[in-house]
Design an enzyme around this catalytic site. Sequence first.
Site, PDB file in Angstrom:
ATOM      1  N   SER A 187       0.871  -1.174   0.000  1.00  0.00           N
ATOM      2  CA  SER A 187       0.000   0.000   0.000  1.00  0.00           C
ATOM      3  C   SER A 187       0.907   1.224   0.000  1.00  0.00           C
ATOM      4  O   SER A 187       2.085   1.127   0.366  1.00  0.00           O
ATOM      5  CB  SER A 187      -0.849  -0.019   1.279  1.00  0.00           C
ATOM      6  OG  SER A 187      -1.382   1.244   1.568  1.00  0.00           O
ATOM      7  N   TYR A 201      -2.143  -0.297  10.775  1.00  0.00           N
ATOM      8  CA  TYR A 201      -2.109  -0.627   9.344  1.00  0.00           C
ATOM      9  C   TYR A 201      -0.772  -0.219   8.737  1.00  0.00           C
ATOM     10  O   TYR A 201      -0.168  -0.974   7.962  1.00  0.00           O
ATOM     11  CB  TYR A 201      -3.266   0.080   8.637  1.00  0.00           C
ATOM     12  CG  TYR A 201      -3.436  -0.288   7.170  1.00  0.00           C
ATOM     13  CD1 TYR A 201      -4.033  -1.494   6.803  1.00  0.00           C
ATOM     14  CD2 TYR A 201      -3.027   0.585   6.159  1.00  0.00           C
ATOM     15  CE1 TYR A 201      -4.212  -1.821   5.457  1.00  0.00           C
ATOM     16  CE2 TYR A 201      -3.203   0.268   4.820  1.00  0.00           C
ATOM     17  CZ  TYR A 201      -3.797  -0.938   4.465  1.00  0.00           C
ATOM     18  OH  TYR A 201      -3.966  -1.255   3.129  1.00  0.00           O
TER      19      TYR A 201
HETATM   20  N1  LIG Z   1      -8.745  -0.339  -0.927  1.00  0.00           N
HETATM   21  C1  LIG Z   1      -7.684   0.447  -0.826  1.00  0.00           C
HETATM   22  O1  LIG Z   1      -7.771   1.690  -0.866  1.00  0.00           O
HETATM   23  C2  LIG Z   1      -6.309  -0.183  -0.691  1.00  0.00           C
HETATM   24  C3  LIG Z   1      -5.177   0.639  -0.854  1.00  0.00           C
HETATM   25  C4  LIG Z   1      -3.917   0.070  -0.753  1.00  0.00           C
HETATM   26  C5  LIG Z   1      -3.782  -1.277  -0.478  1.00  0.00           C
HETATM   27  N2  LIG Z   1      -4.892  -2.060  -0.317  1.00  0.00           N
HETATM   28  C6  LIG Z   1      -4.676  -3.474  -0.017  1.00  0.00           C
HETATM   29  O2  LIG Z   1      -5.301  -4.253  -1.021  1.00  0.00           O
HETATM   30  C7  LIG Z   1      -5.533  -5.571  -0.511  1.00  0.00           C
HETATM   31  C8  LIG Z   1      -6.924  -6.022  -0.937  1.00  0.00           C
HETATM   32  O3  LIG Z   1      -7.891  -5.209  -0.285  1.00  0.00           O
HETATM   33  P1  LIG Z   1      -9.161  -4.598  -1.031  1.00  0.00           P
HETATM   34  O4  LIG Z   1      -9.074  -3.126  -0.880  1.00  0.00           O
HETATM   35  O5  LIG Z   1      -9.323  -5.209  -2.362  1.00  0.00           O
HETATM   36  O6  LIG Z   1     -10.331  -5.055  -0.017  1.00  0.00           O
HETATM   37  P2  LIG Z   1     -11.527  -6.127  -0.178  1.00  0.00           P
HETATM   38  O7  LIG Z   1     -12.086  -6.279   1.198  1.00  0.00           O
HETATM   39  O8  LIG Z   1     -12.462  -5.740  -1.264  1.00  0.00           O
HETATM   40  O9  LIG Z   1     -10.773  -7.453  -0.584  1.00  0.00           O
HETATM   41  C9  LIG Z   1     -10.145  -8.276   0.367  1.00  0.00           C
HETATM   42  C10 LIG Z   1     -10.666  -9.698   0.233  1.00  0.00           C
HETATM   43  O10 LIG Z   1     -10.004 -10.475   1.250  1.00  0.00           O
HETATM   44  C11 LIG Z   1     -10.974 -11.297   1.901  1.00  0.00           C
HETATM   45  N3  LIG Z   1     -10.505 -11.565   3.257  1.00  0.00           N
HETATM   46  C12 LIG Z   1     -10.503 -10.721   4.318  1.00  0.00           C
HETATM   47  N4  LIG Z   1     -10.013 -11.341   5.398  1.00  0.00           N
HETATM   48  C13 LIG Z   1      -9.667 -12.598   5.009  1.00  0.00           C
HETATM   49  C14 LIG Z   1      -9.106 -13.705   5.677  1.00  0.00           C
HETATM   50  N5  LIG Z   1      -8.806 -13.662   6.994  1.00  0.00           N
HETATM   51  N6  LIG Z   1      -8.883 -14.839   4.969  1.00  0.00           N
HETATM   52  C15 LIG Z   1      -9.208 -14.912   3.637  1.00  0.00           C
HETATM   53  N7  LIG Z   1      -9.751 -13.891   2.951  1.00  0.00           N
HETATM   54  C16 LIG Z   1      -9.987 -12.746   3.641  1.00  0.00           C
HETATM   55  C17 LIG Z   1     -12.258 -10.486   1.851  1.00  0.00           C
HETATM   56  O11 LIG Z   1     -13.411 -11.301   2.015  1.00  0.00           O
HETATM   57  C18 LIG Z   1     -12.173  -9.833   0.481  1.00  0.00           C
HETATM   58  O12 LIG Z   1     -12.724 -10.672  -0.515  1.00  0.00           O
HETATM   59  C19 LIG Z   1      -5.305  -5.481   1.000  1.00  0.00           C
HETATM   60  O13 LIG Z   1      -4.055  -6.054   1.318  1.00  0.00           O
HETATM   61  C20 LIG Z   1      -5.305  -3.979   1.260  1.00  0.00           C
HETATM   62  O14 LIG Z   1      -4.524  -3.654   2.408  1.00  0.00           O
HETATM   63  C21 LIG Z   1      -6.144  -1.542  -0.433  1.00  0.00           C
END
Ligand SMILES: NC(=O)c1ccc[n+]([C@@H]2O[C@H](COP(=O)([O-])OP(=O)(O)OC[C@H]3O[C@@H](n4cnc5c(N)ncnc54)[C@H](O)[C@@H]3O)[C@@H](O)[C@H]2O)c1
Length: 263
Positions: free
Chosen positions: A141, A154
């Site tokens: 991130s 985080y």
């Molecule tokens: N959304 C943002 O702005 C952003 C920015 C930078 C980085 N990220 C990173 O991107 C990655 C994906 O996140 P996202 O934003 O797509 O969110 P999201 O919640 O849409 O996707 C995450 C997925 O992981 C699953 N999940 C959560 N906990 C779990 C567990 N214990 N075991 C198995 N599956 C699990 C959820 O059900 C979901 O399908 C993360 O690592 C997040 O930190 C997100």
Amino acid sequence: MLTGNVTLLTGGGSGLGRALVERFLREGARVGVLEHSPEKAARLETDFGDAVAVTVGDVSSAADNVSAVSRTRKAFGKLDTFIGNAGLWDFGKALLDLPAEAWPAAFDQLFRVNVQGYLLGARASVEALRETGGSMIFTLSNAAFHPGGGGPLYVAAKHAIRGLITQLAWELENVVRVNGVAPGAMSTELSGLPALDQDGVTLRGTIESIGGEDAFATMIGRPRLPRPEDYVGAYVLLASDQSRTTTGTVFETHGMLGAPAKS
Ligand SMILES: NC(=O)c1ccc[n+]([C@@H]2O[C@H](COP(=O)([O-])OP(=O)(O)OC[C@H]3O[C@@H](n4cnc5c(N)ncnc54)[C@H](O)[C@@H]3O)[C@@H](O)[C@H]2O)c1
């Protein structure tokens, strides 16, 4: 670019993970997914059929990671790429927002998924990746480089993954490549921590509550809010043979040269 590739990815049910599933399939890969939500897992199976091999489970469980590797190899015969991606957010909960006694439970919940989950995925997949000369890719991130992309939990967890990449790339040098991708903000179902009373709270819900994607983009100083699919190209490159000499790196795709302004 990924014809013949077999990838296992965690958290493929929504957001960035779901965009990765779609793009990797379009690039010719077959994809295993470890996903916590049975509903999202079922949707993947309905939408993509035999091209995906979905395991319902928790990334913080060693056994569930082993099951996901086995299921993927059974379905597709090998494993070339492991992508650690599932994560939770702390919605920027700051040090002074919580009394001292509330921090340990929140720490456990966030680090168990965001750090332990990646470590266990790496451990479960490493032998299969050694057989193919494959690679690991971890989702970081902007919070892995700058303050303000979350609270101390985080930001510390995403910095920890930089250390994990550096260490594993060194331990597995000439065996398995280990890299990361650091995306920035996007509207997803990224969820909060029960220990912070954020059960059921999602980033998308928060973005909608402040007026939608354009309002949120303005708030964080971006011309527009990128979509999950805007971030997936770096994963394709790192998973492909075009990156065969690349290990121990983080591809910064967040597009930010500094921290967002303090609100
Ligand atoms: N959304 C943002 O702005 C952003 C920015 C930078 C980085 N990220 C990173 O991107 C990655 C994906 O996140 P996202 O934003 O797509 O969110 P999201 O919640 O849409 O996707 C995450 C997925 O992981 C699953 N999940 C959560 N906990 C779990 C567990 N214990 N075991 C198995 N599956 C699990 C959820 O059900 C979901 O399908 C993360 O690592 C997040 O930190 C997100």
